[in-house]
Scaffold this motif. Sequence first.
Motif, PDB file in Angstrom:
ATOM      1  N   LEU A  62       0.837  -1.192   0.000  1.00  0.00           N
ATOM      2  CA  LEU A  62       0.000   0.000   0.000  1.00  0.00           C
ATOM      3  C   LEU A  62       0.874   1.245   0.000  1.00  0.00           C
ATOM      4  O   LEU A  62       2.045   1.199   0.375  1.00  0.00           O
ATOM      5  CB  LEU A  62      -0.912   0.012   1.241  1.00  0.00           C
ATOM      6  N   SER A  63       0.295   2.366  -0.401  1.00  0.00           N
ATOM      7  CA  SER A  63       1.041   3.624  -0.382  1.00  0.00           C
ATOM      8  C   SER A  63       1.314   4.021   1.064  1.00  0.00           C
ATOM      9  O   SER A  63       0.572   3.624   1.980  1.00  0.00           O
ATOM     10  CB  SER A  63       0.235   4.723  -1.079  1.00  0.00           C
ATOM     11  N   PRO A  64       2.350   4.797   1.336  1.00  0.00           N
ATOM     12  CA  PRO A  64       2.667   5.210   2.714  1.00  0.00           C
ATOM     13  C   PRO A  64       1.506   5.903   3.416  1.00  0.00           C
ATOM     14  O   PRO A  64       1.280   5.692   4.611  1.00  0.00           O
ATOM     15  CB  PRO A  64       3.853   6.167   2.520  1.00  0.00           C
ATOM     16  N   GLU A  65       0.767   6.733   2.672  1.00  0.00           N
ATOM     17  CA  GLU A  65      -0.351   7.454   3.286  1.00  0.00           C
ATOM     18  C   GLU A  65      -1.449   6.491   3.733  1.00  0.00           C
ATOM     19  O   GLU A  65      -1.993   6.620   4.839  1.00  0.00           O
ATOM     20  CB  GLU A  65      -0.943   8.469   2.300  1.00  0.00           C
ATOM     21  N   VAL A  66      -1.761   5.501   2.887  1.00  0.00           N
ATOM     22  CA  VAL A  66      -2.805   4.534   3.230  1.00  0.00           C
ATOM     23  C   VAL A  66      -2.351   3.647   4.384  1.00  0.00           C
ATOM     24  O   VAL A  66      -3.140   3.288   5.261  1.00  0.00           O
ATOM     25  CB  VAL A  66      -3.182   3.682   1.996  1.00  0.00           C
ATOM     26  N   LYS A  67      -1.074   3.303   4.410  1.00  0.00           N
ATOM     27  CA  LYS A  67      -0.542   2.509   5.524  1.00  0.00           C
ATOM     28  C   LYS A  67      -0.778   3.223   6.855  1.00  0.00           C
ATOM     29  O   LYS A  67      -1.223   2.615   7.836  1.00  0.00           O
ATOM     30  CB  LYS A  67       0.957   2.280   5.340  1.00  0.00           C
ATOM     31  N   LEU A  68      -0.473   4.505   6.890  1.00  0.00           N
ATOM     32  CA  LEU A  68      -0.634   5.266   8.118  1.00  0.00           C
ATOM     33  C   LEU A  68      -2.100   5.329   8.553  1.00  0.00           C
ATOM     34  O   LEU A  68      -2.420   5.165   9.735  1.00  0.00           O
ATOM     35  CB  LEU A  68      -0.095   6.690   7.936  1.00  0.00           C
ATOM     36  N   ASP A  69      -2.983   5.573   7.606  1.00  0.00           N
ATOM     37  CA  ASP A  69      -4.414   5.632   7.928  1.00  0.00           C
ATOM     38  C   ASP A  69      -4.922   4.270   8.400  1.00  0.00           C
ATOM     39  O   ASP A  69      -5.700   4.178   9.355  1.00  0.00           O
ATOM     40  CB  ASP A  69      -5.215   6.083   6.706  1.00  0.00           C
TER      41      ASP A  69
ATOM     42  N   ILE B  50       2.582  -5.302  12.761  1.00  0.00           N
ATOM     43  CA  ILE B  50       3.867  -4.825  13.274  1.00  0.00           C
ATOM     44  C   ILE B  50       4.857  -5.976  13.425  1.00  0.00           C
ATOM     45  O   ILE B  50       6.047  -5.853  13.113  1.00  0.00           O
ATOM     46  CB  ILE B  50       3.671  -4.092  14.617  1.00  0.00           C
ATOM     47  N   GLY B  51       4.347  -7.113  13.894  1.00  0.00           N
ATOM     48  CA  GLY B  51       5.220  -8.260  14.083  1.00  0.00           C
ATOM     49  C   GLY B  51       5.796  -8.809  12.797  1.00  0.00           C
ATOM     50  O   GLY B  51       6.883  -9.416  12.800  1.00  0.00           O
ATOM     51  N   LYS B  52       5.109  -8.608  11.672  1.00  0.00           N
ATOM     52  CA  LYS B  52       5.560  -9.151  10.392  1.00  0.00           C
ATOM     53  C   LYS B  52       6.439  -8.176   9.607  1.00  0.00           C
ATOM     54  O   LYS B  52       7.064  -8.567   8.624  1.00  0.00           O
ATOM     55  CB  LYS B  52       4.331  -9.517   9.529  1.00  0.00           C
ATOM     56  N   LEU B  53       6.476  -6.906  10.027  1.00  0.00           N
ATOM     57  CA  LEU B  53       7.269  -5.919   9.283  1.00  0.00           C
ATOM     58  C   LEU B  53       8.758  -6.093   9.547  1.00  0.00           C
ATOM     59  O   LEU B  53       9.169  -6.513  10.637  1.00  0.00           O
ATOM     60  CB  LEU B  53       6.855  -4.500   9.683  1.00  0.00           C
ATOM     61  N   SER B  54       9.550  -5.731   8.560  1.00  0.00           N
ATOM     62  CA  SER B  54      11.005  -5.731   8.742  1.00  0.00           C
ATOM     63  C   SER B  54      11.400  -4.557   9.625  1.00  0.00           C
ATOM     64  O   SER B  54      10.592  -3.652   9.888  1.00  0.00           O
ATOM     65  CB  SER B  54      11.696  -5.603   7.392  1.00  0.00           C
ATOM     66  N   ALA B  55      12.647  -4.555  10.097  1.00  0.00           N
ATOM     67  CA  ALA B  55      13.124  -3.455  10.936  1.00  0.00           C
ATOM     68  C   ALA B  55      13.002  -2.121  10.219  1.00  0.00           C
ATOM     69  O   ALA B  55      12.566  -1.115  10.792  1.00  0.00           O
ATOM     70  CB  ALA B  55      14.572  -3.705  11.349  1.00  0.00           C
ATOM     71  N   GLN B  56      13.353  -2.098   8.920  1.00  0.00           N
ATOM     72  CA  GLN B  56      13.259  -0.873   8.144  1.00  0.00           C
ATOM     73  C   GLN B  56      11.803  -0.463   7.952  1.00  0.00           C
ATOM     74  O   GLN B  56      11.452   0.718   8.020  1.00  0.00           O
ATOM     75  CB  GLN B  56      13.922  -1.054   6.771  1.00  0.00           C
ATOM     76  N   GLY B  57      10.937  -1.467   7.739  1.00  0.00           N
ATOM     77  CA  GLY B  57       9.520  -1.177   7.567  1.00  0.00           C
ATOM     78  C   GLY B  57       8.910  -0.578   8.824  1.00  0.00           C
ATOM     79  O   GLY B  57       8.082   0.345   8.755  1.00  0.00           O
ATOM     80  N   LYS B  58       9.323  -1.093   9.973  1.00  0.00           N
ATOM     81  CA  LYS B  58       8.835  -0.552  11.238  1.00  0.00           C
ATOM     82  C   LYS B  58       9.298   0.882  11.436  1.00  0.00           C
ATOM     83  O   LYS B  58       8.522   1.753  11.825  1.00  0.00           O
ATOM     84  CB  LYS B  58       9.317  -1.420  12.399  1.00  0.00           C
ATOM     85  N   ARG B  59      10.592   1.132  11.188  1.00  0.00           N
ATOM     86  CA  ARG B  59      11.114   2.491  11.361  1.00  0.00           C
ATOM     87  C   ARG B  59      10.387   3.476  10.458  1.00  0.00           C
ATOM     88  O   ARG B  59      10.024   4.572  10.875  1.00  0.00           O
ATOM     89  CB  ARG B  59      12.618   2.508  11.081  1.00  0.00           C
ATOM     90  N   SER B  60      10.184   3.096   9.205  1.00  0.00           N
ATOM     91  CA  SER B  60       9.519   3.989   8.254  1.00  0.00           C
ATOM     92  C   SER B  60       8.089   4.292   8.689  1.00  0.00           C
ATOM     93  O   SER B  60       7.621   5.428   8.590  1.00  0.00           O
ATOM     94  CB  SER B  60       9.518   3.358   6.856  1.00  0.00           C
TER      95      SER B  60
END
Length: 448
Positions: free
Chosen positions: A51-58, A72-82
């Motif tokens: 998904l786009s970053p904006e939709v992810k946040l919403d 959150i548990g499935k995201l990579s370290a970089q994905g979590k930070r972003s």
Amino acid sequence: MTDPIAYYREYRPMMDNQQVKELFSDFSFDQLLDVWRSLSDDEATDIFLHLSPEVKLDLITELEIEDQEKIIGKLSAQGKRSLFQAMEPDDLVDIVQSVSKEVRRTVWENLDDESKRETLFLLRFDEDDAAGLMTPRYLAVRSDINVGHALAFIRANSAKVELLFDIYVLDELQRLDGVVSVKDILSASDETKVSEIMNQRVISVLDSTDQEEVARTLETHDLVSIPVVDQENILLGVITFDDVMDVIREEQTEDVYRMGAMSGEADAYMNSSIWRLVKKRVPWLIILLLLGTVTTNVLHHYESIFLGAAFLFMFMPVITQTGGNSGSQSATLMIRGLATGEIVFRDIGKILFRELLVGLFMGGITGLVILLRSYFLPPGIDIYAAFVVGISLALVVFISNLIGTLAPLLIHRMGFDPTVMSAPLMATLIDVAGITIYFETARRLLSL
């Protein structure tokens, strides 16, 4: 394509990442929420990543806690930070306060220093107070600068704030001195001082103000955002209308639950366990059950009256039902008025006078209707008995209306939620009062 989810499931092994992005790029936010529960954990994670970053946040802020933790548990370290570093501070704090300790640790480890400072600052406050809703990101200027400098500051910092509508004016001690809209800044000449166009009559709330009062203030003054200050008038943050909409939705859900005699926790039904649903409903059910048994004692006390006036038993249901309806009507009006701020306790004298008159009229009208109905229509009791039923109903409606008016006002005055007096509890209390009034009136009028 009629069903993108079915298409995704069938052709995902043959799709590259770009195709997955394109497949869900036209999906509306509401559509995503609707289909989310039907997805497996792996499907939800895969779709979320594309998904786009904006939709992810919403999306992450709207998902239930269990779904948030899974993503959150499935995201990579970089994905979590972003994800975490792009979130608004108030949304990030909501997640930190809700998720498990393990997930909370993961969130904390992937925050930058600035996000950690903002999170720690917001965690100082109660989540149900104004400060618990605010974001510490806002734009503020001094009153002695000119519009040209203010515009340059806004351009350089606009990306940092959630909503760009009002610019706050602070003094040298960070105290709120005024507010100026972006529209006014754009309309003024570059040489104009901010002090010349700012509004010094700023509507603000204290950090300890209850979230319901914040929502009411925003609604009353038609504001898009509202500043939060401490006792020294130092600006702490800003509450935006979207956060208040969440509050209104939660409070309405809790009120509806209480009106249905359930605990007022706004949990999603499908995400609640069977035992949690039972715990939500059974406490009040037991209380109402025990209160309802008082009716049995009342009936036992007047048992001898049935022998001399059997017709009373036939009209008992309509007496209690009409009394309950009358009490619920007045209670609903009071609760709604208290919630909107239209009704305040200091007006109890005026309210009581109005409702006394209303109760007299309603009691008289309903009493006359039941008198005529019981005399002219089957089972057709005699006129004196019909008068007894009519007078009894008039008194029950009058007293029920009075109870429905006073109970929410007094409970609210004592600092409790008046919604507990609505629907089931009100009906149970009025049943007991109504039956007592009914049989006592009949006993005296019939000399039984």
